[in-house]
Design a protein around this motif. Structure first.
Motif, PDB file in Angstrom:
ATOM      1  N   PRO A 182     -54.761 -41.428 -43.105  1.00  0.00           N
ATOM      2  CA  PRO A 182     -55.215 -40.319 -42.322  1.00  0.00           C
ATOM      3  C   PRO A 182     -55.377 -38.969 -42.839  1.00  0.00           C
ATOM      4  CG  PRO A 182     -54.246 -42.010 -41.092  1.00  0.00           C
ATOM      5  CD  PRO A 182     -53.971 -42.055 -42.685  1.00  0.00           C
ATOM      6  N   GLN A 183     -54.371 -38.737 -43.634  1.00  0.00           N
ATOM      7  CA  GLN A 183     -54.041 -37.461 -44.139  1.00  0.00           C
ATOM      8  C   GLN A 183     -53.741 -37.638 -45.621  1.00  0.00           C
ATOM      9  OE1 GLN A 183     -51.465 -35.887 -41.151  1.00  0.00           O
ATOM     10  NE2 GLN A 183     -52.895 -34.482 -40.785  1.00  0.00           N
ATOM     11  N   PRO A 184     -54.537 -37.828 -46.579  1.00  0.00           N
ATOM     12  CA  PRO A 184     -54.214 -38.131 -47.918  1.00  0.00           C
ATOM     13  C   PRO A 184     -53.550 -37.031 -48.758  1.00  0.00           C
ATOM     14  CG  PRO A 184     -56.550 -38.517 -47.897  1.00  0.00           C
ATOM     15  CD  PRO A 184     -56.089 -38.211 -46.466  1.00  0.00           C
ATOM     16  N   LYS A 185     -54.196 -35.848 -48.313  1.00  0.00           N
ATOM     17  CA  LYS A 185     -53.838 -34.622 -49.102  1.00  0.00           C
ATOM     18  C   LYS A 185     -52.311 -34.045 -48.680  1.00  0.00           C
ATOM     19  CE  LYS A 185     -58.111 -32.513 -50.284  1.00  0.00           C
ATOM     20  NZ  LYS A 185     -59.075 -33.593 -49.920  1.00  0.00           N
ATOM     21  N   LYS A 186     -52.055 -34.667 -47.488  1.00  0.00           N
ATOM     22  CA  LYS A 186     -50.585 -34.247 -46.996  1.00  0.00           C
ATOM     23  C   LYS A 186     -49.433 -35.278 -46.835  1.00  0.00           C
ATOM     24  CE  LYS A 186     -52.882 -30.835 -43.880  1.00  0.00           C
ATOM     25  NZ  LYS A 186     -53.077 -30.085 -42.537  1.00  0.00           N
ATOM     26  N   ARG A 187     -49.986 -36.563 -47.042  1.00  0.00           N
ATOM     27  CA  ARG A 187     -48.854 -37.696 -46.785  1.00  0.00           C
ATOM     28  C   ARG A 187     -48.583 -38.178 -48.189  1.00  0.00           C
ATOM     29  NH1 ARG A 187     -50.801 -40.591 -41.318  1.00  0.00           N
ATOM     30  NH2 ARG A 187     -50.645 -39.207 -39.940  1.00  0.00           N
ATOM     31  N   ALA A 188     -47.299 -38.456 -48.760  1.00  0.00           N
ATOM     32  CA  ALA A 188     -47.099 -38.679 -49.880  1.00  0.00           C
ATOM     33  C   ALA A 188     -47.114 -40.458 -49.774  1.00  0.00           C
ATOM     34  CB  ALA A 188     -45.597 -38.463 -50.310  1.00  0.00           C
ATOM     35  N   VAL A 189     -47.465 -41.119 -50.812  1.00  0.00           N
ATOM     36  CA  VAL A 189     -47.560 -42.592 -51.014  1.00  0.00           C
ATOM     37  C   VAL A 189     -46.271 -42.807 -51.581  1.00  0.00           C
ATOM     38  CG1 VAL A 189     -48.748 -44.533 -52.205  1.00  0.00           C
ATOM     39  CG2 VAL A 189     -50.068 -42.798 -50.965  1.00  0.00           C
ATOM     40  N   ASN A 190     -45.885 -42.304 -52.753  1.00  0.00           N
ATOM     41  CA  ASN A 190     -44.422 -42.799 -53.601  1.00  0.00           C
ATOM     42  C   ASN A 190     -43.467 -41.671 -52.939  1.00  0.00           C
ATOM     43  OD1 ASN A 190     -45.650 -44.712 -55.083  1.00  0.00           O
ATOM     44  ND2 ASN A 190     -46.154 -43.262 -56.556  1.00  0.00           N
ATOM     45  N   GLY A 191     -42.414 -42.023 -52.466  1.00  0.00           N
ATOM     46  CA  GLY A 191     -41.485 -40.978 -51.979  1.00  0.00           C
ATOM     47  C   GLY A 191     -41.672 -40.424 -50.748  1.00  0.00           C
ATOM     48  N   ALA A 192     -42.361 -41.288 -49.961  1.00  0.00           N
ATOM     49  CA  ALA A 192     -42.587 -40.950 -48.482  1.00  0.00           C
ATOM     50  C   ALA A 192     -41.160 -40.921 -47.709  1.00  0.00           C
ATOM     51  CB  ALA A 192     -43.853 -41.833 -47.797  1.00  0.00           C
ATOM     52  N   SER A 193     -41.361 -39.927 -46.620  1.00  0.00           N
ATOM     53  CA  SER A 193     -40.393 -39.841 -45.871  1.00  0.00           C
ATOM     54  C   SER A 193     -40.551 -39.561 -44.331  1.00  0.00           C
ATOM     55  CB  SER A 193     -39.413 -38.603 -46.523  1.00  0.00           C
ATOM     56  OG  SER A 193     -39.925 -37.410 -46.079  1.00  0.00           O
ATOM     57  N   GLY A 194     -39.925 -39.556 -43.607  1.00  0.00           N
ATOM     58  CA  GLY A 194     -40.199 -39.282 -41.918  1.00  0.00           C
ATOM     59  C   GLY A 194     -41.017 -40.011 -41.405  1.00  0.00           C
ATOM     60  N   PHE A 195     -42.032 -39.427 -40.564  1.00  0.00           N
ATOM     61  CA  PHE A 195     -43.083 -40.196 -40.098  1.00  0.00           C
ATOM     62  C   PHE A 195     -43.849 -41.171 -41.045  1.00  0.00           C
ATOM     63  CE2 PHE A 195     -47.789 -40.945 -39.102  1.00  0.00           C
ATOM     64  CZ  PHE A 195     -47.625 -41.520 -37.642  1.00  0.00           C
ATOM     65  N   THR A 196     -44.283 -40.738 -42.264  1.00  0.00           N
ATOM     66  CA  THR A 196     -45.281 -41.599 -43.120  1.00  0.00           C
ATOM     67  C   THR A 196     -44.224 -42.811 -43.400  1.00  0.00           C
ATOM     68  OG1 THR A 196     -46.220 -39.605 -44.078  1.00  0.00           O
ATOM     69  CG2 THR A 196     -46.508 -41.555 -45.187  1.00  0.00           C
ATOM     70  N   ALA A 197     -43.182 -42.787 -43.752  1.00  0.00           N
ATOM     71  CA  ALA A 197     -42.214 -43.887 -44.133  1.00  0.00           C
ATOM     72  C   ALA A 197     -42.147 -44.680 -43.130  1.00  0.00           C
ATOM     73  CB  ALA A 197     -40.806 -43.500 -44.705  1.00  0.00           C
ATOM     74  N   ARG A 198     -41.979 -44.289 -41.739  1.00  0.00           N
ATOM     75  CA  ARG A 198     -41.921 -45.219 -40.790  1.00  0.00           C
ATOM     76  C   ARG A 198     -43.182 -45.791 -40.542  1.00  0.00           C
ATOM     77  NH1 ARG A 198     -39.107 -40.501 -38.831  1.00  0.00           N
ATOM     78  NH2 ARG A 198     -40.945 -40.172 -37.354  1.00  0.00           N
ATOM     79  N   TYR A 199     -43.945 -45.134 -40.535  1.00  0.00           N
ATOM     80  CA  TYR A 199     -45.399 -45.919 -40.244  1.00  0.00           C
ATOM     81  C   TYR A 199     -45.843 -47.056 -41.313  1.00  0.00           C
ATOM     82  CZ  TYR A 199     -50.266 -45.837 -38.849  1.00  0.00           C
ATOM     83  OH  TYR A 199     -51.657 -46.456 -38.380  1.00  0.00           O
ATOM     84  N   GLY A 200     -45.434 -46.561 -42.543  1.00  0.00           N
ATOM     85  CA  GLY A 200     -45.478 -47.363 -43.725  1.00  0.00           C
ATOM     86  C   GLY A 200     -44.823 -49.042 -43.481  1.00  0.00           C
ATOM     87  N   ASN A 201     -43.712 -48.706 -42.959  1.00  0.00           N
ATOM     88  CA  ASN A 201     -42.830 -50.060 -42.683  1.00  0.00           C
ATOM     89  C   ASN A 201     -43.535 -50.743 -41.505  1.00  0.00           C
ATOM     90  OD1 ASN A 201     -41.057 -48.948 -44.541  1.00  0.00           O
ATOM     91  ND2 ASN A 201     -39.600 -48.126 -43.227  1.00  0.00           N
ATOM     92  N   THR A 202     -44.026 -49.952 -40.456  1.00  0.00           N
ATOM     93  CA  THR A 202     -44.766 -50.625 -39.368  1.00  0.00           C
ATOM     94  C   THR A 202     -45.919 -51.309 -39.837  1.00  0.00           C
ATOM     95  OG1 THR A 202     -43.890 -49.019 -37.585  1.00  0.00           O
ATOM     96  CG2 THR A 202     -45.838 -50.437 -37.020  1.00  0.00           C
TER      97      THR A 202
END
Length: 221
Positions: A182-202
């Motif tokens: 949804p926000q590829p310029k702002k969300r990290a794929v590698n080393g993600a944290s916070g919301f992005t990391a939680r969402y990735g796990n979901t």
């Protein structure tokens, strides 16, 4: 009378051009999109057949972006209503766009809002749902979606983040890419944290649900 003839003539031209354009993209890869051309970072892309993309990636975007992809006609009224209700409450702005709507916008239009653009998006969504298969819609989506800064498509994204082809993505890697979509310029794929990391796990957990419940049945028979 002149005005009526003018409007009828240009309506016919518009229909012929747009239907032909959508019909052409049912057979050949979109060479460029407005988003790519207008990207100040340039663009890197590598068209890849859906048969050469990991099923984990297909299921990840269904899990993260559009759980009803195989069953709706391009629009998810319930998701739109929920998005409007959430946005009224404040906080992170979220849309209710389906994958089909995102393809319509990314392949044929430009980024940004406005009722005129949204009206065209609805029109092109209707056309691709009518003229393309669901499998083709997914294939185009996975090849033109922005997956990072100046990076378009899951093959280019897979090479950028994991140094491997999209066919070889693991469930976790696919979930990470889907979480950033949804926000590829702002969300990290590698080393993600916070919301992005939680969402990735979901999303990683939901991938198994998509397969179990055959929510990908329009892609994999």
């Amino acid at each position: 009378m002149f005005l009526i003839r003018f409007l009828v003539r240009w309506t016919i031209y518009f229909l012929l051009i747009t239907i032909g354009w959508v019909g052409l993209y049912a057979l050949v890869p979109p060479p460029l999109t407005a988003t790519m051309v207008m990207d100040e970072n340039g663009f890197n892309k590598d068209w890849t057949s859906i048969s050469q993309i990991s099923p984990h990636m297909v299921r990840a975007v269904i899990a993260g972006e559009d759980g009803k992809f195989c069953s709706h006609d391009g629009f998810d009224g319930e998701a739109i209503k929920q998005a409007i209700a959430r946005n009224r409450e404040g906080g992170r702005i979220r849309g209710g766009s389906t994958i089909s709507q995102q393809v319509a916008k990314n392949a044929f239009l430009w980024q940004g809002g406005g009722y005129f653009r949204k009206g065209l998006e609805a029109y092109f969504t209707f056309l691709i749902e009518t003229l393309w298969s669901k499998k083709r819609i997914m294939e185009v989506y996975l090849n033109i979606a922005e997956t990072g800064i100046g990076t378009y498509g899951v093959q280019a994204g897979s090479q950028r983040y994991f140094r491997k082809d999209a066919a070889d993505l693991t469930r976790i890697q696919a979930a990470r890419m889907a979480a950033a979509l949804p926000q590829p310029k702002k969300r990290a794929v590698n080393g993600a944290s916070g919301f992005t990391a939680r969402y990735g796990n979901t999303i990683a957990a939901r991938i198994n649900v998509v397969k179990r419940d055959k929510l990908d049945g329009c892609i994999y028979k």
